[in-house]
Enzyme design. Structure first.
Site, PDB file in Angstrom:
ATOM      1  N   GLY A  45     -13.090   0.119  -4.514  1.00 28.68           N
ATOM      2  CA  GLY A  45     -11.878   0.168  -5.352  1.00 28.68           C
ATOM      3  C   GLY A  45     -11.385  -1.108  -5.917  1.00 28.68           C
ATOM      4  O   GLY A  45     -10.702  -1.214  -6.896  1.00 28.68           O
ATOM      5  N   GLU A  99      -8.454  -6.767  -1.688  1.00 32.22           N
ATOM      6  CA  GLU A  99      -8.198  -5.327  -1.604  1.00 32.22           C
ATOM      7  C   GLU A  99      -7.647  -4.835  -2.803  1.00 32.22           C
ATOM      8  O   GLU A  99      -6.692  -5.481  -3.415  1.00 32.22           O
ATOM      9  CB  GLU A  99      -7.271  -5.164  -0.295  1.00 32.22           C
ATOM     10  CG  GLU A  99      -8.194  -4.557   1.106  1.00 32.22           C
ATOM     11  CD  GLU A  99      -8.706  -3.454   1.087  1.00 32.22           C
ATOM     12  OE1 GLU A  99      -8.865  -2.730   0.101  1.00 32.22           O
ATOM     13  OE2 GLU A  99      -8.955  -2.880   2.249  1.00 32.22           O
ATOM     14  N   ASP A 100      -7.724  -3.544  -3.120  1.00 32.91           N
ATOM     15  CA  ASP A 100      -7.284  -2.768  -4.245  1.00 32.91           C
ATOM     16  C   ASP A 100      -5.781  -2.409  -3.826  1.00 32.91           C
ATOM     17  O   ASP A 100      -4.897  -2.589  -4.296  1.00 32.91           O
ATOM     18  CB  ASP A 100      -7.873  -1.561  -4.520  1.00 32.91           C
ATOM     19  CG  ASP A 100      -8.415  -0.631  -3.557  1.00 32.91           C
ATOM     20  OD1 ASP A 100      -8.183  -1.185  -2.323  1.00 32.91           O
ATOM     21  OD2 ASP A 100      -8.883   0.407  -3.765  1.00 32.91           O
ATOM     22  N   ASP A 103      -2.322   0.389   2.779  1.00 28.05           N
ATOM     23  CA  ASP A 103      -1.521   1.546   2.830  1.00 28.05           C
ATOM     24  C   ASP A 103      -1.002   1.255   4.507  1.00 28.05           C
ATOM     25  O   ASP A 103       0.058   0.924   4.681  1.00 28.05           O
ATOM     26  CB  ASP A 103      -2.133   2.799   2.578  1.00 28.05           C
ATOM     27  CG  ASP A 103      -1.413   4.016   2.910  1.00 28.05           C
ATOM     28  OD1 ASP A 103      -0.332   3.999   3.085  1.00 28.05           O
ATOM     29  OD2 ASP A 103      -1.933   5.281   2.890  1.00 28.05           O
ATOM     30  N   LYS A 131       1.647  -0.603  -0.281  1.00 28.52           N
ATOM     31  CA  LYS A 131       2.361   0.611   0.050  1.00 28.52           C
ATOM     32  C   LYS A 131       3.475   0.411   1.123  1.00 28.52           C
ATOM     33  O   LYS A 131       3.219  -0.668   1.930  1.00 28.52           O
ATOM     34  CB  LYS A 131       1.440   1.818   0.555  1.00 28.52           C
ATOM     35  CG  LYS A 131       0.923   2.396  -0.907  1.00 28.52           C
ATOM     36  CD  LYS A 131       0.237   3.585  -0.344  1.00 28.52           C
ATOM     37  CE  LYS A 131      -0.646   4.321  -1.593  1.00 28.52           C
ATOM     38  NZ  LYS A 131      -1.029   5.674  -1.221  1.00 28.52           N
ATOM     39  N   VAL A 153      -2.019   6.699  -6.073  1.00 27.35           N
ATOM     40  CA  VAL A 153      -2.438   6.095  -7.281  1.00 27.35           C
ATOM     41  C   VAL A 153      -3.844   6.116  -7.703  1.00 27.35           C
ATOM     42  O   VAL A 153      -4.744   6.107  -6.694  1.00 27.35           O
ATOM     43  CB  VAL A 153      -1.853   4.813  -7.415  1.00 27.35           C
ATOM     44  CG1 VAL A 153      -0.638   4.640  -7.507  1.00 27.35           C
ATOM     45  CG2 VAL A 153      -2.423   3.768  -6.380  1.00 27.35           C
ATOM     46  N   ASP A 159      -9.767   5.445  -7.219  1.00 27.65           N
ATOM     47  CA  ASP A 159     -10.402   6.948  -7.396  1.00 27.65           C
ATOM     48  C   ASP A 159      -9.625   8.241  -6.882  1.00 27.65           C
ATOM     49  O   ASP A 159      -8.701   7.787  -5.679  1.00 27.65           O
ATOM     50  CB  ASP A 159     -11.630   6.891  -7.093  1.00 27.65           C
ATOM     51  CG  ASP A 159     -11.836   7.147  -5.574  1.00 27.65           C
ATOM     52  OD1 ASP A 159     -11.314   6.200  -4.723  1.00 27.65           O
ATOM     53  OD2 ASP A 159     -12.495   8.119  -5.097  1.00 27.65           O
ATOM     54  N   ARG A 165     -11.663   5.964 -11.745  1.00 27.95           N
ATOM     55  CA  ARG A 165     -11.875   4.311 -11.439  1.00 27.95           C
ATOM     56  C   ARG A 165     -11.985   3.741 -12.946  1.00 27.95           C
ATOM     57  O   ARG A 165     -11.322   2.459 -12.979  1.00 27.95           O
ATOM     58  CB  ARG A 165     -13.125   4.311 -10.872  1.00 27.95           C
ATOM     59  CG  ARG A 165     -13.197   4.543  -9.389  1.00 27.95           C
ATOM     60  CD  ARG A 165     -14.348   4.038  -8.514  1.00 27.95           C
ATOM     61  NE  ARG A 165     -14.695   4.683  -7.297  1.00 27.95           N
ATOM     62  CZ  ARG A 165     -14.012   4.408  -6.413  1.00 27.95           C
ATOM     63  NH1 ARG A 165     -13.043   3.709  -6.052  1.00 27.95           N
ATOM     64  NH2 ARG A 165     -14.332   5.135  -5.132  1.00 27.95           N
TER      65      ARG A 165
HETATM   66  P1  5GP Z   1      -5.396   1.646   4.753  1.00 24.72           P
HETATM   67  O1  5GP Z   1      -6.263   1.500   6.036  1.00 24.72           O
HETATM   68  O2  5GP Z   1      -4.326   0.404   4.516  1.00 24.72           O
HETATM   69  O3  5GP Z   1      -4.656   2.777   5.310  1.00 24.72           O
HETATM   70  O4  5GP Z   1      -5.955   2.205   3.459  1.00 24.72           O
HETATM   71  C1  5GP Z   1      -6.605   1.423   2.695  1.00 24.72           C
HETATM   72  C2  5GP Z   1      -7.738   2.075   1.804  1.00 24.72           C
HETATM   73  O5  5GP Z   1      -7.284   3.511   1.596  1.00 24.72           O
HETATM   74  C3  5GP Z   1      -7.723   1.416   0.176  1.00 24.72           C
HETATM   75  O6  5GP Z   1      -8.558   0.258   0.344  1.00 24.72           O
HETATM   76  C4  5GP Z   1      -8.001   2.233  -0.552  1.00 24.72           C
HETATM   77  O7  5GP Z   1      -9.461   2.588  -0.484  1.00 24.72           O
HETATM   78  C5  5GP Z   1      -7.436   3.692   0.498  1.00 24.72           C
HETATM   79  N1  5GP Z   1      -6.309   4.040  -0.606  1.00 24.72           N
HETATM   80  C6  5GP Z   1      -4.989   4.047   0.188  1.00 24.72           C
HETATM   81  N2  5GP Z   1      -4.193   4.399  -0.777  1.00 24.72           N
HETATM   82  C7  5GP Z   1      -4.461   4.890  -1.801  1.00 24.72           C
HETATM   83  C8  5GP Z   1      -4.233   5.477  -3.044  1.00 24.72           C
HETATM   84  O8  5GP Z   1      -3.004   5.519  -3.366  1.00 24.72           O
HETATM   85  N3  5GP Z   1      -5.059   5.804  -4.022  1.00 24.72           N
HETATM   86  C9  5GP Z   1      -6.562   5.553  -3.645  1.00 24.72           C
HETATM   87  N4  5GP Z   1      -7.288   5.720  -4.819  1.00 24.72           N
HETATM   88  N5  5GP Z   1      -6.763   4.873  -2.628  1.00 24.72           N
HETATM   89  C10 5GP Z   1      -6.197   4.568  -1.573  1.00 24.72           C
END
Ligand code: 5GP
Length: 176
Positions: A45, A99-100, A103, A131, A153, A159, A165
């Protein structure tokens, strides 16, 4: 706008992303002015963000794209995840994780833990998007582009089922 079977609407225009990245880069240029950090963008991402951010950095810096691989461990440990792809030694390096989106923050926490174990001198995170759960859990992200609620998103590298993407703007899912 449709990606696969879901409807999305524009949330952040490309021009706003560009502006915000320039401001983030200015902060990093200032904070790292006597340093030479190594950037670790987390694939897939963050490839577009990494490219645009790096073009705005004026400090000497390196880049090494990384990925989180999951593999099955033993029955007792269950699923293990590990960081793969960093070719250069990170020992004694100032590391900037890119990081993109953060969450829950679980991915980032795991990466930070591993990098500390490799003897990095400093470890900080930059995320284009953050988030609500990451804010509530006070996940340590030093540089944040934009704060979101709980929207799903796509676009600008991110994606939905592998698609979207290539979009220049960031879109949020409708009716969620
Ligand atoms: P976390 O471990 O912080 O819960 O998740 C992080 C990863 O989940 C991000 O690097 C991304 O790849 C994916 N992710 C979380 N939220 C989204 C979103 O709204 N859209 C997309 N495309 N990927 C997300």
């Amino acid at each position: 706008m449709k990606v696969k079977d879901l409807e999305f609407k524009k949330l952040i225009a490309a021009s706003k992303i560009e502006e915000r990245i320039a401001a983030l880069a200015a902060e990093i240029n200032h904070d790292y002015k006597d340093k030479s950090p190594i950037l670790l963008p987390v694939l897939n991402g963050s490839f577009m963000f990494a490219s645009d951010l790096m073009k705005e950095l004026k400090i000497p810096c390196r880049v090494s794209f990384v990925k989180i691989s999951s593999y099955s461990g033993t029955a007792s440990t269950g699923q293990l995840k590990t960081l793969i792809g960093h070719e250069e030694s990170l020992f004694n390096q100032d590391v900037l994780i890119l990081e993109d989106i953060v969450d829950t923050g679980l991915t980032l926490q795991k990466i930070i833990e591993e990098l500390r174990g490799l003897g990095a001198k400093s470890v900080e995170a930059i995320s284009l998007l953050r988030k609500a759960p990451a804010r509530e859990k006070k996940i340590d992200v030093k540089y944040v582009g934009f704060d979101l609620e709980n929207d799903f998103v796509v676009g600008y590298g991110m994606d939905y089922d592998g698609l979207g993407r290539n979009l220049q703007d960031i879109y949020k899912q409708l009716g969620n």
